[in-house]
Design a protein around this motif. Sequence first.
Motif, mmCIF file in Angstrom:
data_model
loop_
_atom_site.group_PDB
_atom_site.id
_atom_site.type_symbol
_atom_site.label_atom_id
_atom_site.label_comp_id
_atom_site.label_asym_id
_atom_site.label_seq_id
_atom_site.Cartn_x
_atom_site.Cartn_y
_atom_site.Cartn_z
ATOM 1 N N THR A 98 -2.935 11.043 0.934
ATOM 2 C CA THR A 98 -3.626 10.611 -0.153
ATOM 3 C C THR A 98 -5.204 10.569 0.530
ATOM 4 O O THR A 98 -5.381 10.123 1.503
ATOM 5 N N HIS A 134 6.717 6.288 6.064
ATOM 6 C CA HIS A 134 5.157 6.232 5.942
ATOM 7 C C HIS A 134 4.330 6.217 7.345
ATOM 8 O O HIS A 134 4.906 5.957 8.313
ATOM 9 N N ASP A 152 4.417 9.479 4.342
ATOM 10 C CA ASP A 152 3.319 9.567 3.291
ATOM 11 C C ASP A 152 2.356 8.846 3.639
ATOM 12 O O ASP A 152 1.915 7.944 4.403
ATOM 13 N N ASP A 153 1.050 8.777 2.741
ATOM 14 C CA ASP A 153 -0.016 8.129 2.670
ATOM 15 C C ASP A 153 -0.972 8.784 3.683
ATOM 16 O O ASP A 153 -2.100 9.060 3.377
ATOM 17 N N HIS A 184 -3.962 7.139 -5.141
ATOM 18 C CA HIS A 184 -2.639 6.450 -5.040
ATOM 19 C C HIS A 184 -2.614 5.594 -6.193
ATOM 20 O O HIS A 184 -2.089 4.369 -6.043
ATOM 21 N N PRO A 237 2.968 8.411 -6.234
ATOM 22 C CA PRO A 237 2.895 7.456 -5.441
ATOM 23 C C PRO A 237 3.941 6.400 -6.314
ATOM 24 O O PRO A 237 4.074 6.301 -7.401
ATOM 25 N N THR A 265 0.811 -1.209 0.155
ATOM 26 C CA THR A 265 -0.087 0.046 -0.223
ATOM 27 C C THR A 265 0.748 1.362 -0.195
ATOM 28 O O THR A 265 0.293 2.277 -0.185
ATOM 29 N N GLY A 266 2.135 1.212 0.075
ATOM 30 C CA GLY A 266 3.062 2.274 0.457
ATOM 31 C C GLY A 266 3.707 2.700 -1.104
ATOM 32 O O GLY A 266 3.475 2.185 -2.087
ATOM 33 N N CYS A 267 4.530 3.724 -0.882
ATOM 34 C CA CYS A 267 5.082 4.578 -2.174
ATOM 35 C C CYS A 267 6.068 3.413 -2.700
ATOM 36 O O CYS A 267 6.692 3.637 -3.515
ATOM 37 N N ILE A 307 -6.903 7.411 1.901
ATOM 38 C CA ILE A 307 -6.366 6.921 2.954
ATOM 39 C C ILE A 307 -6.578 7.575 4.325
ATOM 40 O O ILE A 307 -6.633 7.040 5.440
#
Length: 283
Positions: free
Chosen positions: A132, A246, A107-108, A160, A196, A17-19, A135
């Motif tokens: 995002t 994150h 992030d996220d 994302h 992303p 789910t992350g970058c 999220i």
Amino acid sequence: MHIKAAGLIVTGLVLVTGCSAGSSSPKAAPTASGTGPAAAPSPGGSTAPGDDGAAAGTAAAFRKWKIKPMAPAPAPPKVKPVRTGSGVPPVVSDVPTKEKIVFVTFDDGAEKDPKFVTMMGELKIPFTMFLTDDIIRSDYGYFKPLQKLGNSIMNHTLTHPNLRTESESAQRHEICTQQTKLKAEYGSTPRLFRPPYGNLNEATKTAAKSCGLQALILWRESMQIKGMQYQRGDKKLHPGDIILAHFRGPSELKGTSMTTMTANMLREISDQGFTVARLEDYV
Ligand SMILES: [Zn+2]
């Protein structure tokens, strides 16, 4: 896909789910190069090095979180070393500087741990959030105290996606709509954009520019649970590096909390003799 990182096997699944899904290294990580006119000196948005009171509080906080104290960030440069202007937005993985500073980004927005708010309020370490909408929408309010500490909220798209697979107009929708949403929720319009997974193409730059964004921000190091992944072979921080982390909690970190992950990251920065500065003061 497996990534060997600091003696630790991290599965791609964990990172999905992350970058940094699958890889922490974006294909291209060019050093910043501005093509626009020189940016005016920006007195706004900067944080002066702490006075004695703030420094004392910070020293106690570093002890509490078991991190070797960092020097206060140097005074922000009068002219930002990464210039942004009317041209194509620069893609920035590190900032040209000789100071032993790095920049921390989160992030996220998945994990919303109240202890992280306490931690960063105590340590007073600057960071930049790339959020995002999909999220964070379950709790926009979580990020407001972090913003109130002086940390900026920047754009990380609406949903994302991998922007490389999207048309320019779809990219514009992802980026511009998130600009509007973040302005509505947090009261300020983002200047910086992180695509992303670090995936971008020429259309991404055009779309980001049309949405009012001034720079695309990538990274040189990516924080995992215990250690950093370095893009460079020497596995060391370099002045001006941007570090990706994150908002992740125990379910994504094999039981480790976000504050433990963050403390591990800050220790790695401090142990190499670096301190953390505010990205917006340099870009
Ligand atoms: Zn992301």
